[in-house]
Design a protein around this motif. Structure first.
Motif, PDB file in Angstrom:
ATOM      1  N   LEU A  74       0.764  -1.259   0.137  1.00  0.00           N
ATOM      2  CA  LEU A  74       0.129   0.074  -0.087  1.00  0.00           C
ATOM      3  C   LEU A  74       0.881   1.233  -0.102  1.00  0.00           C
ATOM      4  CD1 LEU A  74      -2.838  -0.949   2.504  1.00  0.00           C
ATOM      5  CD2 LEU A  74      -2.993  -1.100   0.131  1.00  0.00           C
ATOM      6  N   VAL A  75       1.982   1.242   0.740  1.00  0.00           N
ATOM      7  CA  VAL A  75       2.950   2.429   0.934  1.00  0.00           C
ATOM      8  C   VAL A  75       3.353   2.735  -0.519  1.00  0.00           C
ATOM      9  CG1 VAL A  75       5.026   3.282   1.919  1.00  0.00           C
ATOM     10  CG2 VAL A  75       3.124   2.288   3.250  1.00  0.00           C
ATOM     11  N   SER A  76       3.971   1.469  -1.117  1.00  0.00           N
ATOM     12  CA  SER A  76       4.710   1.761  -2.410  1.00  0.00           C
ATOM     13  C   SER A  76       3.716   2.091  -3.331  1.00  0.00           C
ATOM     14  CB  SER A  76       5.068   0.167  -2.901  1.00  0.00           C
ATOM     15  OG  SER A  76       5.732   0.178  -4.027  1.00  0.00           O
ATOM     16  N   VAL A  77       2.437   1.457  -3.469  1.00  0.00           N
ATOM     17  CA  VAL A  77       1.520   2.031  -4.717  1.00  0.00           C
ATOM     18  C   VAL A  77       1.324   3.545  -4.318  1.00  0.00           C
ATOM     19  CG1 VAL A  77      -0.754   1.645  -5.285  1.00  0.00           C
ATOM     20  CG2 VAL A  77       0.576  -0.236  -4.982  1.00  0.00           C
ATOM     21  N   ASP A  79       3.194   5.660  -2.958  1.00  0.00           N
ATOM     22  CA  ASP A  79       4.216   6.515  -3.355  1.00  0.00           C
ATOM     23  C   ASP A  79       4.867   6.656  -4.932  1.00  0.00           C
ATOM     24  OD1 ASP A  79       4.494   7.340  -0.796  1.00  0.00           O
ATOM     25  OD2 ASP A  79       6.339   5.626  -0.290  1.00  0.00           O
ATOM     26  N   LYS A  80       4.467   5.580  -5.334  1.00  0.00           N
ATOM     27  CA  LYS A  80       4.894   5.478  -6.781  1.00  0.00           C
ATOM     28  C   LYS A  80       3.667   5.276  -7.879  1.00  0.00           C
ATOM     29  CE  LYS A  80       9.296   3.256  -5.743  1.00  0.00           C
ATOM     30  NZ  LYS A  80       9.611   3.971  -4.607  1.00  0.00           N
ATOM     31  N   GLY A  81       2.542   4.998  -7.437  1.00  0.00           N
ATOM     32  CA  GLY A  81       1.149   4.893  -8.347  1.00  0.00           C
ATOM     33  C   GLY A  81       1.299   3.744  -9.179  1.00  0.00           C
ATOM     34  N   VAL A  82       2.160   2.776  -9.072  1.00  0.00           N
ATOM     35  CA  VAL A  82       2.284   1.380  -9.813  1.00  0.00           C
ATOM     36  C   VAL A  82       2.140   0.086  -8.944  1.00  0.00           C
ATOM     37  CG1 VAL A  82       3.521   2.503 -11.677  1.00  0.00           C
ATOM     38  CG2 VAL A  82       4.780   1.351  -9.881  1.00  0.00           C
ATOM     39  N   LEU A  83       1.663  -0.767  -9.526  1.00  0.00           N
ATOM     40  CA  LEU A  83       1.539  -2.105  -8.829  1.00  0.00           C
ATOM     41  C   LEU A  83       2.570  -3.157  -9.570  1.00  0.00           C
ATOM     42  CD1 LEU A  83      -0.065  -3.773  -6.691  1.00  0.00           C
ATOM     43  CD2 LEU A  83      -1.681  -4.513  -8.344  1.00  0.00           C
ATOM     44  N   THR A  84       3.468  -3.473  -9.079  1.00  0.00           N
ATOM     45  CA  THR A  84       4.190  -4.314  -9.819  1.00  0.00           C
ATOM     46  C   THR A  84       3.977  -5.939 -10.030  1.00  0.00           C
ATOM     47  OG1 THR A  84       5.668  -4.878  -7.768  1.00  0.00           O
ATOM     48  CG2 THR A  84       6.460  -2.889  -8.889  1.00  0.00           C
ATOM     49  N   LEU A  85       4.776  -6.601 -10.766  1.00  0.00           N
ATOM     50  CA  LEU A  85       4.746  -8.129 -10.551  1.00  0.00           C
ATOM     51  C   LEU A  85       4.656  -8.768  -9.316  1.00  0.00           C
ATOM     52  CD1 LEU A  85       4.157 -10.627 -12.485  1.00  0.00           C
ATOM     53  CD2 LEU A  85       6.627 -10.663 -12.927  1.00  0.00           C
ATOM     54  N   ALA A  86       5.775  -8.393  -8.636  1.00  0.00           N
ATOM     55  CA  ALA A  86       5.910  -8.837  -7.340  1.00  0.00           C
ATOM     56  C   ALA A  86       4.757  -8.564  -6.306  1.00  0.00           C
ATOM     57  CB  ALA A  86       7.168  -8.360  -6.479  1.00  0.00           C
ATOM     58  N   ASP A  87       4.203  -7.233  -6.380  1.00  0.00           N
ATOM     59  CA  ASP A  87       3.140  -6.873  -5.672  1.00  0.00           C
ATOM     60  C   ASP A  87       1.867  -7.705  -5.834  1.00  0.00           C
ATOM     61  OD1 ASP A  87       4.584  -4.829  -4.545  1.00  0.00           O
ATOM     62  OD2 ASP A  87       3.737  -3.578  -6.022  1.00  0.00           O
ATOM     63  N   ARG A  88       1.707  -8.191  -7.303  1.00  0.00           N
ATOM     64  CA  ARG A  88       0.496  -8.767  -7.651  1.00  0.00           C
ATOM     65  C   ARG A  88       0.650 -10.320  -7.045  1.00  0.00           C
ATOM     66  NH1 ARG A  88       1.759  -6.455 -12.595  1.00  0.00           N
ATOM     67  NH2 ARG A  88       2.052  -8.573 -13.680  1.00  0.00           N
ATOM     68  N   TYR A  89       1.872 -10.944  -7.097  1.00  0.00           N
ATOM     69  CA  TYR A  89       2.150 -12.287  -6.496  1.00  0.00           C
ATOM     70  C   TYR A  89       1.792 -12.190  -4.903  1.00  0.00           C
ATOM     71  CZ  TYR A  89       3.990 -14.712 -10.483  1.00  0.00           C
ATOM     72  OH  TYR A  89       4.074 -15.065 -11.858  1.00  0.00           O
ATOM     73  N   ALA A  90       2.228 -11.254  -4.444  1.00  0.00           N
ATOM     74  CA  ALA A  90       1.942 -11.068  -2.929  1.00  0.00           C
ATOM     75  C   ALA A  90       0.431 -10.954  -2.920  1.00  0.00           C
ATOM     76  CB  ALA A  90       2.791  -9.770  -2.302  1.00  0.00           C
ATOM     77  N   LEU A  91      -0.315 -10.263  -3.606  1.00  0.00           N
ATOM     78  CA  LEU A  91      -1.725  -9.875  -3.317  1.00  0.00           C
ATOM     79  C   LEU A  91      -2.555 -11.420  -3.718  1.00  0.00           C
ATOM     80  CD1 LEU A  91      -2.519  -6.477  -5.080  1.00  0.00           C
ATOM     81  CD2 LEU A  91      -2.623  -6.960  -2.556  1.00  0.00           C
ATOM     82  N   MET A  92      -1.937 -12.149  -4.542  1.00  0.00           N
ATOM     83  CA  MET A  92      -2.581 -13.708  -4.652  1.00  0.00           C
ATOM     84  C   MET A  92      -2.463 -14.304  -3.435  1.00  0.00           C
ATOM     85  SD  MET A  92      -1.859 -16.144  -7.897  1.00  0.00           S
ATOM     86  CE  MET A  92       0.069 -16.607  -7.142  1.00  0.00           C
TER      87      MET A  92
END
Length: 85
Positions: free
Chosen positions: A28-31, A33-46
């Motif tokens: 949440l903090v990364s998104v 600050d940067k406004g993007v959702l990375t591949l690693a973020d998506r795996y973590a959300l999965m």
């Protein structure tokens, strides 16, 4: 397509999905600050969506983030990280 979540949770692939403590708040903090959702973020959300131990607050935060993606407020990128160049 996963038709039976109980069967999936018994599979060897599910045992490899482990959510790191504090991962949701870090994403949440990364998104924010940067406004993007990375591949690693998506795996973590999965992994998060399959984690029965998520608090209601964390589950709400994940849902809010996914709605932001659907509305185009957050950009999805294929990079593993969103490190600034």
């Amino acid at each position: 397509m996963i038709e039976n979540m109980d069967e999936f949770k018994k599979s060897p692939m599910y045992s490899h999905l482990n959510l790191l403590p504090g991962a949701i708040s870090e994403i949440l903090v990364s998104v924010r600050d940067k406004g993007v959702l990375t591949l690693a973020d998506r795996y973590a959300l999965m992994a998060a969506t399959m984690d029965d131990s998520l608090s209601e607050e964390e589950r709400t935060a994940v849902n809010r983030l996914l709605r932001a993606v659907c509305r185009g407020r957050v950009r999805v990128i294929e990079d593993l990280s969103a490190l600034e160049e």
